[in-house]
Scaffold this motif. Structure first.
Motif, PDB file in Angstrom:
ATOM      1  N   UNK A  12     -27.267  17.424  -4.552  1.00 32.55           N
ATOM      2  CA  UNK A  12     -26.906  16.007  -4.508  1.00 32.55           C
ATOM      3  C   UNK A  12     -25.528  15.878  -5.141  1.00 32.55           C
ATOM      4  N   UNK A  13     -24.582  15.311  -4.419  1.00 29.85           N
ATOM      5  CA  UNK A  13     -23.244  15.111  -4.980  1.00 29.85           C
ATOM      6  C   UNK A  13     -23.344  14.115  -6.129  1.00 29.85           C
ATOM      7  N   UNK A  14     -23.069  14.539  -7.371  1.00 29.81           N
ATOM      8  CA  UNK A  14     -23.270  13.634  -8.505  1.00 29.81           C
ATOM      9  C   UNK A  14     -22.260  12.499  -8.579  1.00 29.81           C
ATOM     10  N   UNK A  15     -21.025  12.743  -8.120  1.00 28.04           N
ATOM     11  CA  UNK A  15     -19.987  11.712  -8.188  1.00 28.04           C
ATOM     12  C   UNK A  15     -19.129  11.743  -6.929  1.00 28.04           C
ATOM     13  N   UNK A  16     -19.714  11.501  -5.751  1.00 36.49           N
ATOM     14  CA  UNK A  16     -18.920  11.569  -4.518  1.00 36.49           C
ATOM     15  C   UNK A  16     -17.875  10.463  -4.477  1.00 36.49           C
ATOM     16  N   UNK A  17     -16.702  10.787  -3.953  1.00 36.17           N
ATOM     17  CA  UNK A  17     -15.627   9.809  -3.833  1.00 36.17           C
ATOM     18  C   UNK A  17     -15.120   9.805  -2.403  1.00 36.17           C
ATOM     19  N   UNK A  18     -14.446   8.731  -2.029  1.00 26.13           N
ATOM     20  CA  UNK A  18     -13.831   8.611  -0.714  1.00 26.13           C
ATOM     21  C   UNK A  18     -12.744   9.684  -0.583  1.00 26.13           C
ATOM     22  N   UNK A  19     -12.868  10.546   0.423  1.00 26.81           N
ATOM     23  CA  UNK A  19     -11.890  11.626   0.608  1.00 26.81           C
ATOM     24  C   UNK A  19     -11.137  11.479   1.933  1.00 26.81           C
ATOM     25  N   UNK A  20     -10.955  10.236   2.380  1.00 24.40           N
ATOM     26  CA  UNK A  20     -10.196   9.992   3.597  1.00 24.40           C
ATOM     27  C   UNK A  20      -8.762  10.516   3.489  1.00 24.40           C
ATOM     28  N   UNK A  21      -8.250  10.621   2.282  1.00 19.42           N
ATOM     29  CA  UNK A  21      -6.872  11.039   2.079  1.00 19.42           C
ATOM     30  C   UNK A  21      -6.743  12.544   1.895  1.00 19.42           C
TER      31      UNK A  21
ATOM     32  N   UNK B 101     -15.549  10.784  16.329  1.00 22.24           N
ATOM     33  CA  UNK B 101     -15.986  11.864  15.446  1.00 22.24           C
ATOM     34  C   UNK B 101     -15.214  11.759  14.146  1.00 22.24           C
ATOM     35  N   UNK B 102     -15.915  11.894  13.023  1.00 27.95           N
ATOM     36  CA  UNK B 102     -15.251  11.828  11.728  1.00 27.95           C
ATOM     37  C   UNK B 102     -15.701  13.020  10.887  1.00 27.95           C
ATOM     38  N   UNK B 103     -14.738  13.678  10.256  1.00 26.43           N
ATOM     39  CA  UNK B 103     -15.048  14.788   9.349  1.00 26.43           C
ATOM     40  C   UNK B 103     -15.342  14.203   7.968  1.00 26.43           C
ATOM     41  N   UNK B 104     -16.534  14.504   7.448  1.00 27.19           N
ATOM     42  CA  UNK B 104     -16.907  14.083   6.104  1.00 27.19           C
ATOM     43  C   UNK B 104     -16.732  15.301   5.200  1.00 27.19           C
ATOM     44  N   UNK B 105     -15.790  15.192   4.264  1.00 27.71           N
ATOM     45  CA  UNK B 105     -15.414  16.337   3.439  1.00 27.71           C
ATOM     46  C   UNK B 105     -16.527  16.698   2.447  1.00 27.71           C
ATOM     47  N   UNK B 106     -16.551  17.961   1.994  1.00 27.26           N
ATOM     48  CA  UNK B 106     -17.584  18.386   1.047  1.00 27.26           C
ATOM     49  C   UNK B 106     -17.610  17.490  -0.189  1.00 27.26           C
ATOM     50  N   UNK B 107     -18.789  17.085  -0.591  1.00 30.59           N
ATOM     51  CA  UNK B 107     -18.933  16.289  -1.804  1.00 30.59           C
ATOM     52  C   UNK B 107     -18.228  14.957  -1.759  1.00 30.59           C
ATOM     53  N   UNK B 108     -17.913  14.456  -0.574  1.00 35.07           N
ATOM     54  CA  UNK B 108     -17.162  13.215  -0.456  1.00 35.07           C
ATOM     55  C   UNK B 108     -17.861  12.196   0.423  1.00 35.07           C
ATOM     56  N   UNK B 109     -17.189  11.077   0.638  1.00 37.65           N
ATOM     57  CA  UNK B 109     -17.717  10.030   1.503  1.00 37.65           C
ATOM     58  C   UNK B 109     -16.691   9.689   2.572  1.00 37.65           C
ATOM     59  N   UNK B 110     -17.169   9.123   3.661  1.00 34.17           N
ATOM     60  CA  UNK B 110     -16.322   8.575   4.720  1.00 34.17           C
ATOM     61  C   UNK B 110     -17.019   7.328   5.234  1.00 34.17           C
TER      62      UNK B 110
END
Length: 591
Positions: free
Chosen positions: A424-433, A540-549
């Motif tokens: 479980x990602x403990x602190x996932x953040x937006x990684x669109x950048x 299609x969207x790539x959701x990065x490891x431990x991140x959100x999209x």
């Protein structure tokens, strides 16, 4: 052989064969083509199109095995359509098993979307199925089987839909279809991944390799995680292809000096993210997933499985290497963009393997970055690594870290906690950048989702509902799912949208792998900071490891649609769901 073309005619490249190299080479580079079926692809077009699916043999660079050819080629033919036309496509199945074709990214009635068990029953051996639908869009797309693991065996090809309005920005037009070939049967690959998830990973770190501190190595070991877990299937068994050609085939894209060239880059692979660049030649991105975006110049971009990007380049006279390097850097596809027929460009060497960091565990905020343009993009470095460490010794509390990675208390109640969820990602953040694994530390311009802006304004509609979906898995058992539930277990419990409902969907990646998530039958708008009316449209969207999209979806295409990770073996192992859009509109009330 190379055919001279104008920008209104598109070319796949030359099909000449290279001389066999006499020096030893790594497995990924063995690209000499000895195919029993024709390589590359032809073209079909018109109001009525016939496609035939057959068993074939395919060989590239000493690797030889079974393949599925469509109209006698691997990849299958380029399907050229035009905006505003209607098309009937007759698909005849000459295999000994069911087959199908999904028209990836096309807007069409759901019963012709081509997903067995979701939108139609599939095509039985010896039968012909007719797809019939109007062409409501233009751009770069592709088609592939949605039956079993046939996509891995060569059952795929490109789609180009010509716009009703000619584009004056380019003089020449090329398809760049990226994929891979392996002689190993896909069900055998799936079996090997199930019994040993690192079977194809030859880049595991040794006890002393690299500059990772000892405490970090101990942390990874204590959590039973591999910091080189980048790609499940690699150049250990894959030969990476461009338009069906291996690296030594000498694939050429011929041009005249001064011409503006449109490259339609399609990632038609089963399992590979590619980093695409032409060293020394900048690329202007003009479209993503077939939809126009504001022009943006880059030197390299990462393309996830099932994505497409269109770029314009104006190379100087000479020969330039077109490189599609696998994200894990276990190999590359290679071609030459050249003004001198028969002259090959020299590709750069493979770069150093990529190593995961704390951000990829969903601890991005512990590194002092959220994937921003500044510094290392929130991916590299180890600021904050000692969170939870002993103040006197600085040693990592491995037990606490391991517990935090498996703390399910903050998960939504509809996420199933069980053997299929081991992180479980403990602190996932937006990684669109974030530009993609391995591209956060290069010293040239790379594409980020935050660079994409829709060229034409979208209708302004606020979401009326929010939905959160977790991407879950257990790498050791090779189990993949949405919200902890495999597709086979939730076929009677689809994701439901009301027709024309506007929903904001947040994808949370609780795994340490990047997942390209594809929604059939719709385009959604990436919530990437561009402003609501300029959010780019994608399928299609790539959701990065431990991140959100996050994306905004207007559910205006009625029917039952597949929603899944486009890494083929992840989908096969359960990371898939059905999206149901109901009710159907009344006559005259919607498309």
């Amino acid at each position: 052989m190379q055919t001279a073309l104008t920008r209104r005619r598109l070319i796949a490249g030359s099909f000449g064969l290279a001389a066999v190299a006499s020096v030893p080479m790594p497995a990924w580079a063995r690209g000499e083509s000895l195919s029993h079926a024709r390589q590359g692809f032809g073209e079909v077009s018109g109001e009525r199109i016939a496609l035939s699916v057959d068993s074939h043999h395919f060989a590239v660079g000493g690797r030889s095995g079974h393949a599925i050819a469509v109209n006698g080629t691997v990849p299958g033919p380029l399907v050229r359509l035009r905006e505003g036309q209607k098309v009937r496509i007759d698909v005849t199945n000459n295999l000994a098993e069911d087959t199908s074709i999904h028209w990836h990214g096309l807007l069409l009635p759901f019963q012709f979307d081509g997903v067995p068990g979701v939108s139609f029953p599939g095509i039985k051996p010896g039968q012909t199925f007719t797809y019939e639908f109007p062409i409501r869009q233009s751009g770069t797309y592709w088609w592939h089987s949605h039956s079993g693991l046939q996509e891995q065996e060569g059952h795929y090809g490109p789609i180009i839909i010509e716009s009703a309005t000619p584009d004056p920005r380019y003089d020449r037009d090329f398809v760049v279809l990226l994929s891979e070939f392996t002689p190993v049967h896909p069900h055998e690959i799936a079996r090997k991944l199930k019994v040993g998830e690192h079977y194809y990973n030859n880049q595991m770190q040794t006890a002393t390799e690299g500059d990772m501190p000892l405490k970090d190595r101990l942390m990874w070991g204590a959590m039973r995680m591999n910091p080189r877990d980048i790609s499940d299937v690699t150049g250990a068994t894959y030969t990476f292809l461009i338009n069906g050609h291996g690296p030594l085939d000498g694939l050429e894209y011929l041009f005249n000096p001064g011409e503006r060239i449109r490259l339609r880059v399609i990632n038609g692979s089963a399992m590979t993210f590619f980093n695409v660049r032409i060293p020394g030649v900048p690329m202007t991105v003009i479209a993503a997933d077939g939809k126009d975006v504001e022009e943006f110049e880059v030197d390299e971009f990462q393309i996830g499985t099932a994505e497409t990007y269109d770029v314009i380049v104006t190379p100087p006279a000479g020969s330039h290497a077109l490189v599609a390097e696998a994200m894990d850097r276990s190999g590359m596809g290679v071609a030459s963009i050249t003004s001198h027929k028969g002259h090959r460009a020299t590709p750069p060497p493979l770069r150093e393997p990529v190593t995961l960091t704390m951000a990829d565990m969903g601890m991005g905020s512990m590194e002092g970055g959220h994937g921003s343009h500044g510094g290392d993009g929130g991916h590299g470095g180890h600021a904050g690594m000692d969170h939870g460490a002993d103040e006197a010794t600085g040693a990592m509390d491995h037990a606490s870290m391991d517990h935090s990675m498996r703390d399910t208390s903050k998960l939504p109640p509809d996420v199933k906690v069980g053997p299929g969820l081991d992180m479980v990602s403990p602190m996932p953040v937006d990684r669109m950048d974030f530009p993609g694994l391995g591209l956060d530390k290069v010293d040239h311009r790379v594409l980020r989702y935050t660079d994409l802006k829709a060229k034409r304004p979208n209708p302004h509609r606020m979401p009326t509902r929010q939905l959160e979906i977790h991407l879950t898995g257990n790498m050791e058992r090779y189990m993949w799912s949405f919200d902890g539930k495999k597709f086979s277990a939730v076929t009677d419990d689809p994701i439901r949208f009301a027709f024309d409902e506007r929903v904001r969907v947040k994808l949370v990646n609780d795994t340490m792998m990047a997942h390209p998530i594809h929604l059939h039958g719709h385009f959604f708008e990436l919530v990437n900071g561009a402003g609501m009316m300029n959010q780019p449209l994608k399928h299609t969207v790539v959701v990065q490891p431990g991140g959100t999209a996050t994306f905004d979806l207007t559910a205006n295409e009625p029917g039952d649609w597949a929603f899944h990770c486009h890494l083929l073996y992840h989908m096969h192992a359960g990371m898939m769901q059905t999206v149901t859009v109901r009710p159907f509109p009344k006559a005259g009330e919607g498309a």
